[in-house]
Scaffold this active site. Structure first.
Site, mmCIF file in Angstrom:
data_model
loop_
_atom_site.group_PDB
_atom_site.id
_atom_site.type_symbol
_atom_site.label_atom_id
_atom_site.label_comp_id
_atom_site.label_asym_id
_atom_site.label_seq_id
_atom_site.Cartn_x
_atom_site.Cartn_y
_atom_site.Cartn_z
ATOM 1 N N HIS A 49 -40.964 46.230 -23.447
ATOM 2 C CA HIS A 49 -41.126 46.652 -22.093
ATOM 3 C C HIS A 49 -42.241 45.918 -21.554
ATOM 4 O O HIS A 49 -41.911 46.009 -20.766
ATOM 5 C CB HIS A 49 -40.748 48.141 -21.956
ATOM 6 C CG HIS A 49 -39.645 48.290 -20.686
ATOM 7 N ND1 HIS A 49 -38.338 48.180 -21.354
ATOM 8 C CD2 HIS A 49 -39.583 48.345 -19.367
ATOM 9 C CE1 HIS A 49 -37.564 48.264 -20.098
ATOM 10 N NE2 HIS A 49 -38.328 49.022 -18.906
ATOM 11 N N ARG A 102 -41.645 42.601 -20.789
ATOM 12 C CA ARG A 102 -40.520 43.119 -19.737
ATOM 13 C C ARG A 102 -41.768 42.625 -18.550
ATOM 14 O O ARG A 102 -41.153 41.615 -17.495
ATOM 15 C CB ARG A 102 -39.483 43.826 -19.823
ATOM 16 C CG ARG A 102 -38.667 43.469 -18.879
ATOM 17 C CD ARG A 102 -37.308 44.880 -18.832
ATOM 18 N NE ARG A 102 -37.226 44.646 -17.769
ATOM 19 C CZ ARG A 102 -36.165 44.716 -17.203
ATOM 20 N NH1 ARG A 102 -35.559 43.357 -17.498
ATOM 21 N NH2 ARG A 102 -35.810 44.341 -15.712
ATOM 22 N N LYS A 110 -27.214 46.306 -17.391
ATOM 23 C CA LYS A 110 -26.965 47.532 -17.591
ATOM 24 C C LYS A 110 -25.409 47.432 -17.090
ATOM 25 O O LYS A 110 -25.232 46.536 -16.369
ATOM 26 C CB LYS A 110 -27.399 48.350 -17.075
ATOM 27 C CG LYS A 110 -29.055 48.803 -17.757
ATOM 28 C CD LYS A 110 -30.452 49.559 -17.368
ATOM 29 C CE LYS A 110 -30.887 49.634 -18.417
ATOM 30 N NZ LYS A 110 -32.091 50.610 -17.035
ATOM 31 N N TYR A 132 -44.507 45.895 -9.028
ATOM 32 C CA TYR A 132 -44.847 44.604 -9.873
ATOM 33 C C TYR A 132 -45.689 43.923 -9.134
ATOM 34 O O TYR A 132 -46.696 43.136 -9.175
ATOM 35 C CB TYR A 132 -44.225 43.858 -10.836
ATOM 36 C CG TYR A 132 -42.820 44.754 -11.676
ATOM 37 C CD1 TYR A 132 -43.595 44.533 -12.801
ATOM 38 C CD2 TYR A 132 -41.837 45.111 -11.653
ATOM 39 C CE1 TYR A 132 -42.716 44.855 -13.861
ATOM 40 C CE2 TYR A 132 -41.335 44.680 -12.447
ATOM 41 C CZ TYR A 132 -41.819 45.386 -13.576
ATOM 42 O OH TYR A 132 -40.707 45.432 -14.411
ATOM 43 N N ARG A 183 -34.827 43.362 -21.628
ATOM 44 C CA ARG A 183 -35.202 44.234 -22.036
ATOM 45 C C ARG A 183 -34.301 43.671 -23.616
ATOM 46 O O ARG A 183 -33.660 43.170 -24.333
ATOM 47 C CB ARG A 183 -33.583 45.527 -21.706
ATOM 48 C CG ARG A 183 -33.990 44.747 -20.409
ATOM 49 C CD ARG A 183 -32.817 46.335 -19.273
ATOM 50 N NE ARG A 183 -32.533 46.777 -17.886
ATOM 51 C CZ ARG A 183 -32.490 46.138 -17.377
ATOM 52 N NH1 ARG A 183 -31.164 45.171 -17.190
ATOM 53 N NH2 ARG A 183 -32.543 46.453 -15.833
ATOM 54 N N HIS A 198 -32.656 43.783 -11.769
ATOM 55 C CA HIS A 198 -32.893 44.666 -10.854
ATOM 56 C C HIS A 198 -31.335 44.661 -9.973
ATOM 57 O O HIS A 198 -31.294 43.940 -9.269
ATOM 58 C CB HIS A 198 -34.186 45.113 -9.885
ATOM 59 C CG HIS A 198 -35.182 45.055 -11.176
ATOM 60 N ND1 HIS A 198 -36.711 45.468 -10.826
ATOM 61 C CD2 HIS A 198 -34.957 45.786 -12.261
ATOM 62 C CE1 HIS A 198 -36.721 45.310 -12.303
ATOM 63 N NE2 HIS A 198 -36.575 45.772 -13.361
#
Length: 317
Positions: free
Chosen positions: A258, A261, A186, A293, A155, A284
């Site tokens: 993004h 990414r 995160k 994806y 990110r 994730h």
């Protein structure tokens, strides 16, 4: 005025006075609820106490199908109308107008799943080349930054948050080197992601030829990527670097951090990577997030099949 009309007026007043909804939103709700009352009237219903879950479900179906007076609504518009109806019945139940809430189990239509956007490898290479055109400290930095974004799937906040010590380089046993970075994601979670040879070379070039020059203007910081004043590069500046490179490369699609990414993940899966490996690389928490994806790669497979297989299409005429 019928009981249902009085309930709608009370609900709209509540939204305007107590909830402070914007005028445009109130206007949309007013139209949606007027259409709802018309549908109830056609069904012989004049009181909210007579409404059942079937009435609400039928109204939702009519929104999507349309009728002689109304074209079919989009999913987003139908969802807004159902939200207005659900709010009306919840309000009526809470105010004691009705004994139960018939709309409680009727949910708005789910929005279509938006697929992440990825760009072809050729466009990625054009973007990276454009970022590194020239031989200035900033162009060397820009190339290294975009190589890291695409080469690790980081990110933008993770990339600009890298410290020099987050990079590890060691011999690979065959006379070369392998690298990895610690990305701070995160929720304070960290993960170690491999760094490919292209990104490693770009980082090495930046550390040797560009970062010392940029650092001279600052007071000293451990951050890997520096701005022109020698301080940490901001997310906004990284955005600007990417946008400028995309314009210079004359890419025909909009590109964001993004996008790189998404391209990282899509190109890995196209190359045969396991979805759970990509999940770990992206950071994730759930593989379900990553599986979106795979929808892209399935579409790619269909496209290649349709254009390549001799019996994929009827060419007889």
């Amino acid at each position: 005025m019928s009981e249902a009309e009085r309930a709608v007026r009370g609900y709209l007043d509540h939204l305007a006075v107590e909830r402070g909804l914007a005028a445009n939103t109130l206007s949309s709700y007013r139209r949606d609820l007027a259409r709802y009352l018309t549908a109830l009237d056609h069904a012989g219903v004049t009181s909210l106490t007579e409404v059942s879950g079937a009435h609400v479900s039928d109204f939702l179906a009519s929104l999507r199908e349309g009728d002689d007076d109304h074209p079919p609504l989009s999913q987003a518009s139908a969802a807004r109308a159902v939200i207005a109806v659900r709010g009306l019945h919840r309000f009526a139940h809470r105010e004691g107008v009705t004994r139960d809430d018939p709309a409680r189990d009727v949910h708005p239509p789910a929005p279509p799943r938006r697929l992440p956007k990825a760009i072809p490898l050729e466009d990625v290479e054009r973007l990276l080349a454009a970022a590194g055109s020239g031989d200035t400290a900033r162009s060397i930095r820009d190339r290294a930054l975009l190589e890291v974004l695409y080469g690790t799937g980081a990110r933008i906040s993770e990339a600009v948050g890298l410290d020099v010590d987050d990079l590890a380089v060691e011999p690979d046993g065959d006379g070369g080197t392998v690298g990895s970075v610690v990305l701070h994601g995160k929720g304070g979670k960290t993960r170690i992601v491999p760094v490919g040879s292209y990104a490693l070379r770009a980082i090495d070039d930046y550390l040797v030829r560009a970062r010392p020059a940029l650092a001279q203007a600052g007071r000293g910081t451990p951050r890997l990527f520096l701005n022109g004043r020698g301080g940490p590069l901001s997310r906004q500046s990284a955005w600007s670097i990417l946008r400028a490179a995309a314009e210079k490369a004359k890419l025909e699609v909009a590109v964001s951090p993004h996008t790189l990414r998404h391209s990282f993940a899509t190109h890995l899966l196209d190359g045969g990577a396991d979805v759970r490996v990509v999940q770990e690389l992206l950071g994730h928490a759930s593989v379900t997030t990553t599986q979106v994806y795979t929808l892209i790669t399935v579409e790619r497979l269909r496209e290649v099949y349709a254009t390549s297989h001799p019996r994929a299409r009827d060419l007889s005429g």
